[in-house]
Design a protein around this motif. Structure first.
Motif, PDB file in Angstrom:
ATOM      1  N   SER A  52       0.769  -1.230   0.010  1.00  0.00           N
ATOM      2  CA  SER A  52      -0.143   0.042  -0.157  1.00  0.00           C
ATOM      3  C   SER A  52       0.659   1.128  -0.182  1.00  0.00           C
ATOM      4  CB  SER A  52      -0.956   0.030   1.231  1.00  0.00           C
ATOM      5  OG  SER A  52      -1.657  -1.061   1.327  1.00  0.00           O
ATOM      6  N   PRO A  53       0.204   2.286  -0.527  1.00  0.00           N
ATOM      7  CA  PRO A  53       1.183   3.395  -0.575  1.00  0.00           C
ATOM      8  C   PRO A  53       1.166   4.114   1.041  1.00  0.00           C
ATOM      9  CG  PRO A  53      -0.910   4.064  -1.496  1.00  0.00           C
ATOM     10  CD  PRO A  53      -0.787   2.480  -1.363  1.00  0.00           C
ATOM     11  N   ALA A  54       2.261   4.685   1.203  1.00  0.00           N
ATOM     12  CA  ALA A  54       2.388   5.459   2.436  1.00  0.00           C
ATOM     13  C   ALA A  54       2.625   6.923   2.038  1.00  0.00           C
ATOM     14  CB  ALA A  54       3.701   5.002   3.100  1.00  0.00           C
ATOM     15  N   CYS A  55       1.849   7.912   2.817  1.00  0.00           N
ATOM     16  CA  CYS A  55       1.895   9.262   2.434  1.00  0.00           C
ATOM     17  C   CYS A  55       2.391  10.010   3.684  1.00  0.00           C
ATOM     18  CB  CYS A  55       0.420   9.796   2.258  1.00  0.00           C
ATOM     19  SG  CYS A  55      -0.234   9.076   1.004  1.00  0.00           S
ATOM     20  N   THR A  56       3.296  11.073   3.273  1.00  0.00           N
ATOM     21  CA  THR A  56       3.912  11.910   4.261  1.00  0.00           C
ATOM     22  C   THR A  56       3.829  13.190   3.871  1.00  0.00           C
ATOM     23  OG1 THR A  56       5.866  12.343   5.488  1.00  0.00           O
ATOM     24  CG2 THR A  56       6.205  11.771   3.177  1.00  0.00           C
ATOM     25  N   GLY A  57       3.784  14.049   5.029  1.00  0.00           N
ATOM     26  CA  GLY A  57       4.162  15.776   4.689  1.00  0.00           C
ATOM     27  C   GLY A  57       2.857  16.296   4.609  1.00  0.00           C
ATOM     28  N   SER A  58       1.561  15.618   4.603  1.00  0.00           N
ATOM     29  CA  SER A  58       0.382  16.254   4.294  1.00  0.00           C
ATOM     30  C   SER A  58       0.111  17.472   5.207  1.00  0.00           C
ATOM     31  CB  SER A  58      -0.918  15.063   4.534  1.00  0.00           C
ATOM     32  OG  SER A  58      -0.918  14.870   5.695  1.00  0.00           O
ATOM     33  N   SER A  59      -0.366  18.477   4.729  1.00  0.00           N
ATOM     34  CA  SER A  59      -0.875  19.709   5.499  1.00  0.00           C
ATOM     35  C   SER A  59      -2.036  19.262   6.271  1.00  0.00           C
ATOM     36  CB  SER A  59      -0.784  20.894   4.511  1.00  0.00           C
ATOM     37  OG  SER A  59      -2.035  20.671   3.613  1.00  0.00           O
ATOM     38  N   ARG A  60      -2.316  20.267   7.268  1.00  0.00           N
ATOM     39  CA  ARG A  60      -3.518  20.450   7.890  1.00  0.00           C
ATOM     40  C   ARG A  60      -4.702  20.425   6.957  1.00  0.00           C
ATOM     41  NH1 ARG A  60      -4.925  21.305  13.260  1.00  0.00           N
ATOM     42  NH2 ARG A  60      -7.092  22.079  13.848  1.00  0.00           N
ATOM     43  N   SER A  61      -4.709  21.293   6.069  1.00  0.00           N
ATOM     44  CA  SER A  61      -5.855  21.394   4.840  1.00  0.00           C
ATOM     45  C   SER A  61      -6.168  20.079   4.307  1.00  0.00           C
ATOM     46  CB  SER A  61      -5.350  22.464   4.094  1.00  0.00           C
ATOM     47  OG  SER A  61      -4.397  22.117   3.238  1.00  0.00           O
ATOM     48  N   MET A  62      -4.878  19.219   4.031  1.00  0.00           N
ATOM     49  CA  MET A  62      -5.204  18.031   3.620  1.00  0.00           C
ATOM     50  C   MET A  62      -5.940  16.870   4.423  1.00  0.00           C
ATOM     51  SD  MET A  62      -4.347  17.700   0.197  1.00  0.00           S
ATOM     52  CE  MET A  62      -3.526  16.239   0.187  1.00  0.00           C
ATOM     53  N   THR A  63      -5.755  17.104   5.529  1.00  0.00           N
ATOM     54  CA  THR A  63      -6.276  16.109   6.691  1.00  0.00           C
ATOM     55  C   THR A  63      -7.621  16.453   7.407  1.00  0.00           C
ATOM     56  OG1 THR A  63      -5.096  17.109   8.397  1.00  0.00           O
ATOM     57  CG2 THR A  63      -3.905  15.338   7.083  1.00  0.00           C
ATOM     58  N   GLN A  64      -8.260  17.464   6.940  1.00  0.00           N
ATOM     59  CA  GLN A  64      -9.372  17.709   7.606  1.00  0.00           C
ATOM     60  C   GLN A  64     -10.790  17.866   6.275  1.00  0.00           C
ATOM     61  OE1 GLN A  64      -8.777  21.650   9.186  1.00  0.00           O
ATOM     62  NE2 GLN A  64      -8.406  20.889  11.219  1.00  0.00           N
ATOM     63  N   TRP A  65     -11.810  17.515   6.883  1.00  0.00           N
ATOM     64  CA  TRP A  65     -12.705  17.235   5.696  1.00  0.00           C
ATOM     65  C   TRP A  65     -13.546  18.603   5.792  1.00  0.00           C
ATOM     66  CZ3 TRP A  65     -18.326  16.741   6.748  1.00  0.00           C
ATOM     67  CH2 TRP A  65     -19.009  16.673   5.579  1.00  0.00           C
ATOM     68  N   LYS A  66     -13.826  19.426   4.718  1.00  0.00           N
ATOM     69  CA  LYS A  66     -14.394  20.517   4.778  1.00  0.00           C
ATOM     70  C   LYS A  66     -15.740  20.503   3.719  1.00  0.00           C
ATOM     71  CE  LYS A  66      -9.989  22.951   4.696  1.00  0.00           C
ATOM     72  NZ  LYS A  66      -9.002  23.526   4.103  1.00  0.00           N
ATOM     73  N   PRO A  67     -16.902  20.316   4.743  1.00  0.00           N
ATOM     74  CA  PRO A  67     -18.056  20.168   3.837  1.00  0.00           C
ATOM     75  C   PRO A  67     -18.417  21.696   3.174  1.00  0.00           C
ATOM     76  CG  PRO A  67     -18.370  20.404   6.236  1.00  0.00           C
ATOM     77  CD  PRO A  67     -16.973  20.278   5.996  1.00  0.00           C
ATOM     78  N   ARG A  68     -19.150  21.347   1.941  1.00  0.00           N
ATOM     79  CA  ARG A  68     -19.679  22.552   1.186  1.00  0.00           C
ATOM     80  C   ARG A  68     -20.963  23.112   1.724  1.00  0.00           C
ATOM     81  NH1 ARG A  68     -17.336  21.724  -4.977  1.00  0.00           N
ATOM     82  NH2 ARG A  68     -15.274  20.832  -4.383  1.00  0.00           N
TER      83      ARG A  68
END
Length: 68
Positions: A52-68
């Motif tokens: 499986s791919p591993a991800c690193t360095g994600s910003s806060r904006s990438m880890t928070q869900w933002k409903p429209r």
């Protein structure tokens, strides 16, 4: 949408060339839509993939869900 085919082709080519680990650095990404996420999830479906791919360095904006 513009970069998804390029990224998918790059990842698949590396897996087919024998790479067994995939580390994705998301430090420069401010946003990822479902197509980008689909590329990462789809690597598990690649016949050459055994990990499986591993991800690193994600910003806060990438880890928070933002409903429209």
């Amino acid at each position: 949408m513009y970069t998804v085919p390029r990224i998918r082709d790059y990842v698949v080519h590396r897996l087919e060339a024998g790479r067994r680990r995939l580390l994705v650095d998301l430090a420069g990404a401010a946003f990822m839509d479902s197509m980008g996420l689909g590329v990462l999830v789809g690597t598990r479906k690649c016949p050459a993939s055994s990990t499986s791919p591993a991800c690193t360095g994600s910003s806060r904006s990438m880890t928070q869900w933002k409903p429209r």
